[in-house]
Design an enzyme around this catalytic site. Structure first.
Site, short mmCIF file in Angstrom:
data_model
loop_
_atom_site.label_atom_id
_atom_site.label_comp_id
_atom_site.label_asym_id
_atom_site.label_seq_id
_atom_site.Cartn_x
_atom_site.Cartn_y
_atom_site.Cartn_z
N SER A 1 1.04 -1.27 -0.02
CA SER A 1 0.03 -0.07 0.04
C SER A 1 0.84 1.04 0.04
O SER A 1 1.92 1.46 0.69
CB SER A 1 -0.87 0.03 1.13
N CYS B 1 -8.25 0.94 12.30
CA CYS B 1 -9.54 0.12 11.79
C CYS B 1 -10.53 -0.33 12.95
O CYS B 1 -11.55 -0.47 12.55
CB CYS B 1 -9.19 -1.25 10.81
C1 LIG Z 1 -2.84 -0.76 6.29
C2 LIG Z 1 -2.79 -1.96 6.27
C3 LIG Z 1 -3.76 -2.64 5.28
C4 LIG Z 1 -4.80 -1.72 4.61
O1 LIG Z 1 -4.13 -0.93 3.69
P1 LIG Z 1 -4.94 0.10 2.91
O2 LIG Z 1 -4.13 0.41 1.57
O3 LIG Z 1 -5.15 1.18 3.66
O4 LIG Z 1 -6.42 -0.56 2.33
C5 LIG Z 1 -3.76 -4.02 5.19
N1 LIG Z 1 -2.83 -4.72 5.71
C6 LIG Z 1 -2.05 -4.20 6.71
C7 LIG Z 1 -0.81 -5.01 7.49
C8 LIG Z 1 -1.98 -2.69 6.96
O5 LIG Z 1 -1.00 -2.46 7.77
#
Ligand SMILES: *Cc1c(COP(=O)(O)O)cnc(C)c1O
Length: 389
Positions: free
Chosen positions: A202, A329
């Protein structure tokens, strides 16, 4: 001058690096073409930017550019990986193995898989947050099609033994998917050396913009098949339709390039700052670190302060230090962190844990300030509140 509150929540998201923003800007107003337009220069320019970004992303993780699928972020990448494999390999089996400390994007996708006829094993972790390789191998069935284990945990920073997991997966001819959103750009991740078949990342965790990410999908040894979860114009070799977000993709590419260049020096600087913070905070009576000391990201420190409830502590610090009690989250709920519970932490310790996530823009001055704020805040909280017994 310090900007307050001091930001120590870089595992939730990071600031966009000014160099990343600079790389994105031309693609909003000047080179605004559709990367799929083949008939004019606007389209070609956009396509060129996407090609460069694809190379930059691939280079950071040791992949080929053709193996990179752009998505809206790691959540979408996790969904595409798990649902895409589940649909593509239904003739082989319907069983997935994952771990209880995964990100919700993986766990909730697995819950969905169970609702549509799949079977999922959720492996426990030990008190350090690590998965047991013997238990993993014992969970494999003839119908297992996917092993999904994250590279590094977002709440405690614990790094799973991905190479050994990949070895087990390979031996049993099962695909290995790893959500590496927290690992990529912080520690060396190489899909070939690590033996990963599918990987999520991401941009906004590595100083890129929000709303963009990628999925690495291996093209040989083995060639991974995925059923698209977004149908349409057949973009991204049919795996993810939708007009490409060219400015964001250019930003993700630049963010990856910067990580490739600066990861080693930056990682060392961040680790040194983190060690200073950790050392000072562990001097506080009743403080203890959560998760493996040895197998941990250099930027992540999850610490329990016995008798100091984290919600209250964060409130009293909210003008001065921006931290989190776990994953952003789930922080809207007042349930204790499921990750810390999975480590076997009792409720009172899980309720009194703070996650510190340092980043590229964290300074020593900020760390000193945070230390200076936390120590009295915790003591104050303990002296004014009835103690847990
Ligand atoms: C932040 C995160 C996500 C979600 O990523 P987004 O791009 O915000 O959807 C998924 N997995 C992990 C381990 C993360 O730290």
């Amino acid at each position: 001058m310090l900007t307050l509150p001091v930001y120590l929540d870089n595992n939730a998201t990071t600031a966009v690096d000014p160099r990343v923003l600079e790389a994105m800007l031309p693609y909003f107003t000047r080179h605004y073409g559709n990367a799929a337009s083949r008939t004019h220069a606007y389209g070609w320019q956009a396509e060129e930017a996407v090609d460069i970004a694809r190379e930059q992303v691939a280079a950071l993780i040791g992949a080929e550019p053709k193996e990179i699928v752009f998505t809206s972020g790691a959540t979408e990448s996790d969904n595409l990986a798990i649902k895409g494999v589940f649909e593509a390999y239904s003739s082989k089996g319907n069983h997935i193995i994952t771990v209880t400390t995964e990100h919700k994007a993986v766990l909730d996708t697995c819950k969905h898989i169970e609702k549509i006829g799949g079977e999922v094993t959720y492996l426990p972790v030990n008190n350090e947050g690590l998965v047991d390789l013997g238990e993993l191998e014992a969970a494999i069935r003839s119908t297992t099609i996917l092993i999904a284990v994250m590279y590094a945990n977002n709440e405690i920073g614990v790094i799973q033994p991905v190479m050994q997991i990949a070895e087990i997966a390979k031996r049993h001819d099962i695909l290995f998917f790893s959500d590496a959103a927290q690992a990529v750009g912080k520690i060396p991740v190489n899909v070939l050396d690590d033996g990963i078949d599918i990987l999520s990342l991401s941009a906004h965790k590595i100083y890129g913009p929000k709303g963009i990410g990628a999925l690495y999908v291996r093209r040989k040894n083995p060639r991974v098949k995925l059923i698209a979860q977004m149908d349409g114009g057949g973009h991204e070799r049919g795996m993810r339709s939708g007009t490409l977000n060219v400015p964001a993709i250019a930003g993700l590419g630049k963010a990856c390039e910067l990580c490739s260049i600066e990861m080693n020096t930056d990682g060392e600087r961040i680790a040194n700052l983190g060690n200073k913070l950790e050392k000072a905070l562990l001097n506080i009576e009743g403080a203890r670190i959560n998760g493996s000391i040895q197998h941990r990201l250099p930027n992540t420190f999850n610490i329990s302060f016995k008798g100091a409830e984290s919600e209250r502590l964060m409130l009293s610090l909210s003008r001065n230090v921006a931290v989190s009690s776990g994953s952003a989250c789930t922080s809207a709920s007042i349930e204790p962190s499921y990750v810390l519970k999975a480590l076997g932490l009792p409720d009172d310790l899980a309720y009194s844990s703070i996650r510190f996530g340092l980043g590229r823009f964290t300074t020593e001055e900020e760390i000193d300030y945070a230390i200076g704020q936390l120590t009295p805040a915790i003591e104050n909280l303990r002296s004014t509140l009835p103690q847990h017994v």
